[in-house]
Design an enzyme around this catalytic site. Structure first.
Site, PDB file in Angstrom:
ATOM      1  CE1 TYR A 183      -3.955   2.181   0.671  1.00 47.86           C
ATOM      2  CE2 TYR A 183      -2.599   3.169   2.369  1.00 47.86           C
ATOM      3  CZ  TYR A 183      -3.729   3.193   1.584  1.00 47.86           C
ATOM      4  OH  TYR A 183      -4.629   4.220   1.699  1.00 47.86           O
TER       5      TYR A 183
HETATM    6  N1  LIG Z   1      -9.687   5.658   5.200  1.00 45.37           N
HETATM    7  C1  LIG Z   1      -8.428   5.968   5.419  1.00 45.37           C
HETATM    8  O1  LIG Z   1      -7.917   5.861   6.537  1.00 45.37           O
HETATM    9  C2  LIG Z   1      -7.571   6.472   4.281  1.00 45.37           C
HETATM   10  C3  LIG Z   1      -6.399   7.181   4.581  1.00 45.37           C
HETATM   11  C4  LIG Z   1      -5.607   7.640   3.538  1.00 45.37           C
HETATM   12  C5  LIG Z   1      -5.972   7.410   2.234  1.00 45.37           C
HETATM   13  N2  LIG Z   1      -7.117   6.714   1.962  1.00 45.37           N
HETATM   14  C6  LIG Z   1      -7.446   6.488   0.558  1.00 45.37           C
HETATM   15  O2  LIG Z   1      -8.675   7.103   0.309  1.00 45.37           O
HETATM   16  C7  LIG Z   1      -9.346   6.434  -0.760  1.00 45.37           C
HETATM   17  C8  LIG Z   1     -10.786   6.140  -0.362  1.00 45.37           C
HETATM   18  O3  LIG Z   1     -10.756   5.258   0.743  1.00 45.37           O
HETATM   19  P1  LIG Z   1     -11.974   5.115   1.765  1.00 45.37           P
HETATM   20  O4  LIG Z   1     -11.424   5.362   3.105  1.00 45.37           O
HETATM   21  O5  LIG Z   1     -13.136   5.894   1.291  1.00 45.37           O
HETATM   22  O6  LIG Z   1     -12.232   3.545   1.660  1.00 45.37           O
HETATM   23  P2  LIG Z   1     -13.567   2.749   1.277  1.00 45.37           P
HETATM   24  O7  LIG Z   1     -13.189   1.325   1.419  1.00 45.37           O
HETATM   25  O8  LIG Z   1     -14.721   3.283   2.033  1.00 45.37           O
HETATM   26  O9  LIG Z   1     -13.770   3.122  -0.261  1.00 45.37           O
HETATM   27  C9  LIG Z   1     -12.946   2.616  -1.292  1.00 45.37           C
HETATM   28  C10 LIG Z   1     -13.761   2.565  -2.559  1.00 45.37           C
HETATM   29  O10 LIG Z   1     -12.923   2.098  -3.639  1.00 45.37           O
HETATM   30  C11 LIG Z   1     -13.681   1.178  -4.404  1.00 45.37           C
HETATM   31  N3  LIG Z   1     -12.817   0.241  -5.123  1.00 45.37           N
HETATM   32  C12 LIG Z   1     -11.993  -0.697  -4.607  1.00 45.37           C
HETATM   33  N4  LIG Z   1     -11.428  -1.414  -5.587  1.00 45.37           N
HETATM   34  C13 LIG Z   1     -11.911  -0.901  -6.767  1.00 45.37           C
HETATM   35  C14 LIG Z   1     -11.723  -1.228  -8.126  1.00 45.37           C
HETATM   36  N5  LIG Z   1     -10.905  -2.239  -8.496  1.00 45.37           N
HETATM   37  N6  LIG Z   1     -12.371  -0.508  -9.061  1.00 45.37           N
HETATM   38  C15 LIG Z   1     -13.211   0.501  -8.706  1.00 45.37           C
HETATM   39  N7  LIG Z   1     -13.433   0.849  -7.429  1.00 45.37           N
HETATM   40  C16 LIG Z   1     -12.792   0.150  -6.471  1.00 45.37           C
HETATM   41  C17 LIG Z   1     -14.530   0.444  -3.364  1.00 45.37           C
HETATM   42  O11 LIG Z   1     -15.612  -0.233  -3.981  1.00 45.37           O
HETATM   43  C18 LIG Z   1     -14.937   1.588  -2.466  1.00 45.37           C
HETATM   44  O12 LIG Z   1     -16.123   2.219  -2.917  1.00 45.37           O
HETATM   45  C19 LIG Z   1      -8.512   5.198  -1.061  1.00 45.37           C
HETATM   46  O13 LIG Z   1      -7.690   5.430  -2.175  1.00 45.37           O
HETATM   47  C20 LIG Z   1      -7.660   5.049   0.174  1.00 45.37           C
HETATM   48  O14 LIG Z   1      -6.462   4.368  -0.087  1.00 45.37           O
HETATM   49  C21 LIG Z   1      -7.937   6.265   2.951  1.00 45.37           C
END
Ligand SMILES: NC(=O)c1ccc[n+]([C@@H]2O[C@H](COP(=O)([O-])OP(=O)(O)OC[C@H]3O[C@@H](n4cnc5c(N)ncnc54)[C@H](O)[C@@H]3O)[C@@H](O)[C@H]2O)c1
Length: 249
Positions: free
Chosen positions: A156
């Site tokens: 990641y």
């Molecule tokens: N939540 C955290 O702590 C955090 C921190 C830093 C960065 N992020 C990043 O923020 C972004 C959103 O994360 P989140 O917290 O909303 O998580 P989440 O799991 O709620 O949402 C992730 C979304 O990505 C979609 N997804 C996954 N694989 C996919 C694919 N192959 N094709 C299309 N869509 C796909 C999922 O269906 C989901 O809707 C991500 O890139 C994550 O890495 C999250």
């Protein structure tokens, strides 16, 4: 008071649009008058149900799925103005040498290759708009882990660091084209991605955030609304911190 940017009529692709951040980003862009189009997996779209927003089933790891969605979007809405590469997965939490090869690849495929596939399909559509009217904005959702290299999350961290580097390259390539490309590096937020992490890992993560709280999805949306707006006009290839003081660089 919530800042309102005028994004009237701007077509905004939000990948991972039904997830924790995606929902907040789409709602905020819609509140500014944009037309969000949620790109997400069929299973996630089905789980989200009726959102009142346009959506398309897309697997960002599959270049042909992305190309088909981009062509359909162009036919239905015209050239996109805003792209938020937000789809992501964190994957298994393990020490680097214990990560199965396929699992490492899966994590890189979604977080890095996915954003590449989407940029590859969408940038030419943005460039199809007359340059004088172009207000292109691409925001890549990376992570604090891109900067810090979180233990037990090598794939990641590496994928998100790759996404930051992609942002810098693409930003330079498009600097004179009326399309700004920036990345954000959020710290942890309690969305579906992280909420099931072991309590001791969450406590460890929280202890690293000087503000001593988790990030809220609306705070992500607020930064992205600005990055997607005309108010953001002289930043490209840049990395914007959202870590409650954890990263001071
Ligand atoms: N939540 C955290 O702590 C955090 C921190 C830093 C960065 N992020 C990043 O923020 C972004 C959103 O994360 P989140 O917290 O909303 O998580 P989440 O799991 O709620 O949402 C992730 C979304 O990505 C979609 N997804 C996954 N694989 C996919 C694919 N192959 N094709 C299309 N869509 C796909 C999922 O269906 C989901 O809707 C991500 O890139 C994550 O890495 C999250």
């Amino acid at each position: 008071m919530v800042a309102q940017y005028d994004l009237t009529g701007r077509v905004a692709i939000v990948t991972g649009g039904t997830g924790g951040f995606g929902k907040a980003i789409a709602a905020r862009l819609a509140g500014c008058g944009a037309v969000p189009v949620l790109w997400d997996l069929p299973s996630s779209l089905a789980r989200a149900g009726e959102t009142g927003l346009a959506s398309q089933a897309v697997d960002v790891t599959d270049a042909s799925s992305v190309d088909a969605a981009a062509a359909e979007l162009f036919a239905r809405f015209g050239a996109p103005d805003i792209l938020v590469n937000n789809a992501g997965i964190v994957g298994d939490v393990r020490r680097t040498w214990e990560i199965p090869v396929d699992e490492f690849r899966r994590i890189v495929d979604v977080n890095l290759m996915g954003a590449f596939h989407v940029c590859r399909a969408v940038v030419p559509l943005m460039l199809a708009k007359d340059k004088a009217e172009r207000r292109g904005r691409i925001v890549n959702v990376a992570s604090i882990q891109a900067k810090e290299g979180m233990h037990n999350a090598a794939a990641y961290s590496a994928a998100k660091a790759g996404l930051v580097a992609l942002t810098k390259s693409l930003g330079k390539e498009l600097a004179e084209e009326g399309i700004l490309v920036n990345a954000i590096t959020p710290a942890a937020s309690l969305t579906a991605m992280s909420i099931d992490a072991p309590p001791e890992r969450l406590a460890d993560i929280l202890s690293r955030i000087p503000m001593r709280r988790f990030l809220q999805p609306d705070e992500v949306a607020a930064m992205i609304a600005w990055l997607a707006s005309d108010e953001c006009s002289f930043s490209t290839g840049a990395v914007f911190d959202l870590s409650g003081g954890r990263a001071t660089y």
